[in-house]
Design an enzyme around this catalytic site. Structure first.
Site, PDB file in Angstrom:
ATOM      1  CG  HIS A  36      32.134   5.617  -3.985  1.00 17.67           C
ATOM      2  ND1 HIS A  36      31.391   6.262  -3.018  1.00 17.67           N
ATOM      3  CD2 HIS A  36      33.342   6.246  -4.017  1.00 17.67           C
ATOM      4  CE1 HIS A  36      32.121   7.243  -2.489  1.00 17.67           C
ATOM      5  NE2 HIS A  36      33.307   7.258  -3.076  1.00 17.67           N
ATOM      6  CB  ILE A  37      31.689   8.670  -8.943  1.00 14.82           C
ATOM      7  CG1 ILE A  37      30.698   9.608  -8.240  1.00 14.82           C
ATOM      8  CG2 ILE A  37      30.988   7.822  -9.998  1.00 14.82           C
ATOM      9  CD1 ILE A  37      30.055  10.632  -9.189  1.00 14.82           C
ATOM     10  CB  THR A  38      36.292   8.769  -5.680  1.00 12.51           C
ATOM     11  OG1 THR A  38      37.041   9.672  -4.858  1.00 12.51           O
ATOM     12  CG2 THR A  38      37.228   7.697  -6.224  1.00 12.51           C
ATOM     13  CD  GLU A  68      22.447   8.465  -2.092  1.00 11.44           C
ATOM     14  OE1 GLU A  68      23.408   8.276  -1.316  1.00 11.44           O
ATOM     15  OE2 GLU A  68      21.832   9.558  -2.172  1.00 11.44           O
ATOM     16  NE  ARG A  88      24.848  12.158   1.135  1.00 10.30           N
ATOM     17  CZ  ARG A  88      24.224  11.238   0.375  1.00 10.30           C
ATOM     18  NH1 ARG A  88      23.272  11.616  -0.463  1.00 10.30           N
ATOM     19  NH2 ARG A  88      24.542   9.969   0.445  1.00 10.30           N
TER      20      ARG A  88
END
Length: 202
Positions: free
Chosen positions: A7-9, A155, A48
């Site tokens: 997960h990117i943040t 995903e 989404r």
């Protein structure tokens, strides 16, 4: 072997994540009124929030925390190039690494998709025996993905939140960012290993 997910943040979100003890879905974050440094496309995030999920806990995709099956994702390339909603580049983006088995220990409502989850024809799958249908070696982990970008964006999604203790590793681009992350982690009870991985970036 456990299937790893990423997960990117932005690093600016790490303090909030640590204080809440979890990664929240976009829907839950909005419900709680949390400030967030967005690095993704706002219009896709809005879509989404209303795109239905027919497996796991139901609801919408925006109610799930999204992970890719690889670092150096297609979205990170977009972030690197810059887009209308974020021009800050990739240097301060973190890869939060876990694996499916660990996340499922504290979250019963997970599923995966065969392509980018926002696409109309993405298949939503909560039978994890079917993970072998994803081509991890030739597509998902491939560095040059222009001819199959949708498949590379398969995903893994976990309903509402992912416990911070599920994150095992934090991948960063530079030692400078690693030092910043380690400083932020000093007061945390759970401290994932921080690794410098420039090859996970563009």
């Amino acid at each position: 072997m456990a299937v790893k997910v990423s997960h990117i943040t932005h690093i600016d979100n790490l303090t909030s994540i640590l204080s809440h003890g979890c990664l929240w879905s976009d829907a839950k974050r909005l419900e709680l009124g949390l400030v967030n440094q967005n690095i993704g496309y706002s219009h896709i995030k809005q879509r989404r929030l209303v795109r239905p999920v027919t497996v796991a806990a139901g609801g919408t995709i925006g109610q799930y925390v999204p992970f890719n099956f690889c670092p150096r994702s297609v979205m990170l390339f977009v972030i690197h190039k810059g887009h209308d909603d974020f021009q800050g580049g990739q240097d301060r983006v973190l890869h939060l690494i876990s694996d499916i088995d660990t996340i499922q220990l504290t979250n019963d409502y997970c599923f995966f998709t065969d392509i980018h989850a926002d696409l109309d024809f993405a298949e939503q799958i909560d039978d994890f025996d079917r993970l072998s249908e994803l081509d991890f070696n030739k597509i998902i982990k491939e560095r040059y993905w222009q001819s199959f970008s949708e498949e590379k964006q398969a995903e893994f999604l976990a309903f509402e939140s992912v416990a911070w203790q599920s994150i095992k590793t934090i991948g960063v681009k530079t030692q400078e960012v690693a030092d910043e992350v380690n400083t932020l982690l000093q007061s945390a009870t759970h401290k994932p290993r921080v690794i410098v991985k420039p090859e996970w970036y563009y």
